[in-house]
Write an enzyme that holds these catalytic residues in place. Structure first.
Site, PDB file in Angstrom:
ATOM      1  N   LYS A   1      54.725  -1.473  70.936  1.00 32.65           N
ATOM      2  CA  LYS A   1      54.836  -3.075  70.946  1.00 32.65           C
ATOM      3  C   LYS A   1      53.643  -3.403  70.909  1.00 32.65           C
ATOM      4  O   LYS A   1      52.512  -3.140  71.672  1.00 32.65           O
ATOM      5  CB  LYS A   1      55.650  -3.318  72.345  1.00 32.65           C
ATOM      6  CG  LYS A   1      55.493  -4.942  72.287  1.00 32.65           C
ATOM      7  CD  LYS A   1      56.520  -5.478  73.297  1.00 32.65           C
ATOM      8  CE  LYS A   1      55.951  -5.719  74.697  1.00 32.65           C
ATOM      9  NZ  LYS A   1      54.999  -6.646  74.792  1.00 32.65           N
TER      10      LYS A   1
ATOM     11  N   ASP B   1      55.080  -8.729  68.886  1.00 38.35           N
ATOM     12  CA  ASP B   1      55.435  -9.247  70.114  1.00 38.35           C
ATOM     13  C   ASP B   1      54.513 -10.533  69.981  1.00 38.35           C
ATOM     14  O   ASP B   1      53.617 -10.842  70.725  1.00 38.35           O
ATOM     15  CB  ASP B   1      55.456  -8.685  71.102  1.00 38.35           C
ATOM     16  CG  ASP B   1      55.990  -9.574  72.297  1.00 38.35           C
ATOM     17  OD1 ASP B   1      56.516 -10.654  72.231  1.00 38.35           O
ATOM     18  OD2 ASP B   1      55.540  -9.106  73.693  1.00 38.35           O
TER      19      ASP B   1
ATOM     20  N   LYS C   1      55.987 -14.030  69.639  1.00 39.25           N
ATOM     21  CA  LYS C   1      56.668 -14.933  70.084  1.00 39.25           C
ATOM     22  C   LYS C   1      56.256 -16.410  69.601  1.00 39.25           C
ATOM     23  O   LYS C   1      55.831 -17.421  69.917  1.00 39.25           O
ATOM     24  CB  LYS C   1      56.585 -15.221  71.762  1.00 39.25           C
ATOM     25  CG  LYS C   1      56.793 -13.741  72.426  1.00 39.25           C
ATOM     26  CD  LYS C   1      56.823 -14.265  74.051  1.00 39.25           C
ATOM     27  CE  LYS C   1      57.130 -13.048  74.865  1.00 39.25           C
ATOM     28  NZ  LYS C   1      56.117 -11.922  74.973  1.00 39.25           N
TER      29      LYS C   1
ATOM     30  N   ASP D   1      56.923 -23.050  66.858  1.00 41.81           N
ATOM     31  CA  ASP D   1      56.481 -24.267  66.273  1.00 41.81           C
ATOM     32  C   ASP D   1      57.296 -24.970  65.231  1.00 41.81           C
ATOM     33  O   ASP D   1      58.499 -24.690  65.363  1.00 41.81           O
ATOM     34  CB  ASP D   1      55.067 -23.771  65.435  1.00 41.81           C
ATOM     35  CG  ASP D   1      54.142 -24.805  65.213  1.00 41.81           C
ATOM     36  OD1 ASP D   1      54.338 -25.841  64.926  1.00 41.81           O
ATOM     37  OD2 ASP D   1      52.915 -24.657  65.568  1.00 41.81           O
TER      38      ASP D   1
ATOM     39  N   THR E   1      61.001 -14.410  81.768  1.00 44.84           N
ATOM     40  CA  THR E   1      61.096 -14.033  83.030  1.00 44.84           C
ATOM     41  C   THR E   1      60.283 -14.611  84.342  1.00 44.84           C
ATOM     42  O   THR E   1      60.488 -14.758  85.419  1.00 44.84           O
ATOM     43  CB  THR E   1      61.408 -12.182  83.113  1.00 44.84           C
ATOM     44  OG1 THR E   1      60.271 -11.996  82.653  1.00 44.84           O
ATOM     45  CG2 THR E   1      62.532 -11.845  82.402  1.00 44.84           C
TER      46      THR E   1
ATOM     47  N   ARG F   1      53.414   0.080  81.761  1.00 41.52           N
ATOM     48  CA  ARG F   1      52.624   0.891  82.525  1.00 41.52           C
ATOM     49  C   ARG F   1      53.064   2.232  83.069  1.00 41.52           C
ATOM     50  O   ARG F   1      52.344   3.151  83.288  1.00 41.52           O
ATOM     51  CB  ARG F   1      52.093  -0.113  83.830  1.00 41.52           C
ATOM     52  CG  ARG F   1      50.998  -1.144  83.392  1.00 41.52           C
ATOM     53  CD  ARG F   1      51.109  -2.243  84.155  1.00 41.52           C
ATOM     54  NE  ARG F   1      52.378  -3.117  84.006  1.00 41.52           N
ATOM     55  CZ  ARG F   1      52.593  -4.197  84.766  1.00 41.52           C
ATOM     56  NH1 ARG F   1      51.559  -4.558  85.751  1.00 41.52           N
ATOM     57  NH2 ARG F   1      53.576  -5.032  84.557  1.00 41.52           N
TER      58      ARG F   1
HETATM   59  O1  C5P Z   1      53.938  -2.593  82.100  1.00 42.92           O
HETATM   60  P1  C5P Z   1      55.404  -2.855  82.057  1.00 42.92           P
HETATM   61  O2  C5P Z   1      56.491  -1.994  81.919  1.00 42.92           O
HETATM   62  O3  C5P Z   1      55.803  -3.960  83.049  1.00 42.92           O
HETATM   63  O4  C5P Z   1      55.249  -3.843  80.479  1.00 42.92           O
HETATM   64  C1  C5P Z   1      56.597  -4.709  80.194  1.00 42.92           C
HETATM   65  C2  C5P Z   1      56.221  -5.369  78.900  1.00 42.92           C
HETATM   66  O5  C5P Z   1      57.297  -5.994  78.570  1.00 42.92           O
HETATM   67  C3  C5P Z   1      54.890  -6.125  78.760  1.00 42.92           C
HETATM   68  O6  C5P Z   1      54.302  -5.869  77.634  1.00 42.92           O
HETATM   69  C4  C5P Z   1      55.361  -7.325  79.095  1.00 42.92           C
HETATM   70  O7  C5P Z   1      54.624  -8.357  78.733  1.00 42.92           O
HETATM   71  C5  C5P Z   1      56.733  -7.382  78.553  1.00 42.92           C
HETATM   72  N1  C5P Z   1      57.772  -8.288  78.820  1.00 42.92           N
HETATM   73  C6  C5P Z   1      58.156  -8.447  80.158  1.00 42.92           C
HETATM   74  N2  C5P Z   1      59.150  -9.107  80.445  1.00 42.92           N
HETATM   75  C7  C5P Z   1      59.813 -10.240  79.676  1.00 42.92           C
HETATM   76  C8  C5P Z   1      59.063 -10.321  78.386  1.00 42.92           C
HETATM   77  C9  C5P Z   1      58.184  -9.389  77.964  1.00 42.92           C
HETATM   78  O8  C5P Z   1      57.768  -7.658  80.953  1.00 42.92           O
HETATM   79  N3  C5P Z   1      60.443 -10.915  79.887  1.00 42.92           N
END
Ligand code: C5P
Length: 232
Positions: free
Chosen positions: A32, A59, A61, A64, A119, A211
Site C-alpha cells: 500500500k 491509497d 482517498k 472532490d 476510524t 508496523r
Molecule cells: O502500522 P499499522 O498496521 O497501524 O498501519 C495501518 C495502515 O492502515 C496505515 O497505513 C493506516 O493509515 C491505514 N489505515 C488505518 N485505519 C483506517 C484506514 C487506514 O489504520 N481506518
C-alpha cells in the site's frame, strides 16, 4: 484476486521504501502506497514499485467534485495499480464518476474501494463537527451500501465491521481491514485490533498491515507469519 496481506509502506522517501522492499528476495508482497510517499516522490514511485513486480494499493482517498475525481482517476488508471480508493462522503454521483474515469479504453480497471468514516472520527466528532446524528455503525453501513450501489468493489473498514458489511452489501463486496496485530505484538495507536487469524475467521478479504511488519526485527519473517495466519 484472492485473500492477501497488504503491507502498508508508510515511508517518507523512496530510499526508505526500497531499503525495506530489498529485504524481500523470494516474496513479492502486495504493498500500500499512501499520501506521504506519493506526495514526496510522485507517480514514478508507483511505476518503480510496479516494475519490481509488486501489486499496489494506491491509497490517496480522493474526495472532490465528480468531474475532478473522474479526470484524476483517469490519470491514476494509467499507473497500473491494482486497487485505489476514494471517500464515500463524496456522494454516489462522485463514486460513479470515479468508476467511469478509472475504466481504461479496453474495459479493464483497478479495483475501486471506498472509505466510509475514518476510524479517527468518533461518535462525538460525527455529531459535533459533521452534524451527523445517526449512530456510527449505521453511518458506516449506509456509506458502504452507497458504494455498492455505485458499483464499487468494496470498502476499507475495521475488522469488527467486516461481517456486517458482507451482510449488508453481499459476500462478494470486498472488505479491506487495517488494525491488525499479532497476538503477542504491540498495539501502538490502534484501538480495536484483531489478529490475522481472527481477521480471516470473520471474513476479511484483505488485511492491511503496517508496523507489525515494517517495524519488526525481521520483516520478512513477520510478513510470512502474517500470510500463514491469514491466507493459511
Ligand atoms: O502500522 P499499522 O498496521 O497501524 O498501519 C495501518 C495502515 O492502515 C496505515 O497505513 C493506516 O493509515 C491505514 N489505515 C488505518 N485505519 C483506517 C484506514 C487506514 O489504520 N481506518
Amino acid at each position: 484476486m484472492g485473500k492477501d496481506v497488504i503491507v502498508a509502506c508508510d515511508f517518507a522517501s523512496k530510499e526508505d521504501v526500497f531499503a525495506f522492499l530489498d529485504k524481500f528476495q523470494e516474496e513479492k508482497p502486495f504493498v500500500k502506497i499512501g499520501m506521504e510517499l506519493y506526495y514526496a516522490e510522485g507517480p514514478e514511485i508507483v511505476r518503480e514499485i510496479k516494475r519490481r513486480g509488486h501489486k499496489i494499493f494506491l491509497d490517496l482517498k480522493l474526495h472532490d467534485i465528480p468531474n475532478t475525481v473522474k479526470k484524476s482517476m483517469k490519470v491514476l488508471s494509467t499507473l497500473g495499480v491494482d486497487i485505489t480508493n476514494l471517500h464515500a462522503a463524496g456522494t454516489t454521483r462522485m463514486m460513479e464518476a470515479a468508476l467511469e474515469g478509472l475504466t481504461r479504453p479496453d474495459g479493464t480497471r483497478p479495483l475501486l474501494i471506498a472509505v466510509t468514516q475514518l476510524t479517527s472520527t468518533d461518535q462525538e466528532s460525527l455529531e459535533k463537527d459533521l452534524w451527523i446524528e445517526k449512530p456510527m455503525e449505521q453511518v458506516v453501513m449506509h456509506y458502504a451500501s452507497n458504494a455498492a450501489k455505485a458499483g464499487l468493489d468494496g470498502v476499507v473498514c475495521s475488522p469488527l465491521e467486516a461481517q456486517a458489511v458482507h451482510n449488508t452489501c453481499g459476500e462478494k463486496f470486498l472488505t479491506i481491514t487495517p488494525g491488525v496485530r499479532f497476538a503477542d505484538g504491540d498495539i501502538g495507536d490502534q484501538k480495536r485490533v484483531m489478529t490475522p487469524a481472527q481477521a480471516k475467521e470473520i471474513g476479511s478479504d484483505y488485511i492491511v498491515v503496517g508496523r507489525p511488519i515494517t517495524a519488526a526485527e525481521d520483516p520478512v519473517a513477520a510478513y510470512k507469519r502474517c500470510v500463514a495466519e491469514f491466507v493459511g
